[in-house]
Design a protein around this motif. Structure first.
Motif: not given
Length: 100
Positions: A2-20, A73-79
């Motif tokens: 199982e691949v877990d959704a990415l919950s954070s990004t590195t400091s050099t990029s904006m997070t999804s919520s920041s983009l939104e 990047l995954a935004i939710e778990p992917i089997q």
């Protein structure tokens, strides 16, 4: 597997919520920003366009990936072997839609 959704990004990029949270809704919004913000704006506008198409399956999104420019990047778990993206025909550019 199982691949877990990415919950954070590195400091050099904006997070999804920041983009939104930005008010970037169309590509012209990206023109009067600095180079990095313009790039992030284009990613946000692309992701918004994808969401507007209501893909039947969408478990990935475009993100800035350090050292790679843009990635998905995954935004939710992917089997393993699970479908993670299904693109409807009306969202595909082909010869006829490109020439109109």
């Amino acid at each position: 597997v199982e691949v877990d959704a990415l919950s954070s990004t590195t400091s050099t990029s904006m997070t999804s919520s920041s983009l939104e949270s930005n008010i970037w809704t169309q590509h012209s919004d990206c023109e009067n920003t600095n180079s990095n913000d313009s790039f992030l704006c284009a990613i946000a506008v692309f992701n918004q366009w994808v969401r507007s198409k209501n893909f039947p399956v969408q478990k990935i999104e475009a993100r800035q990936v350090p050292g790679m420019r843009v990635g998905t990047l995954a935004i939710e778990p992917i089997q393993a072997e699970e479908l993670y993206l299904a693109v409807p025909t009306n969202a595909v550019m082909d010869f006829s839609s490109a020439s109109s």
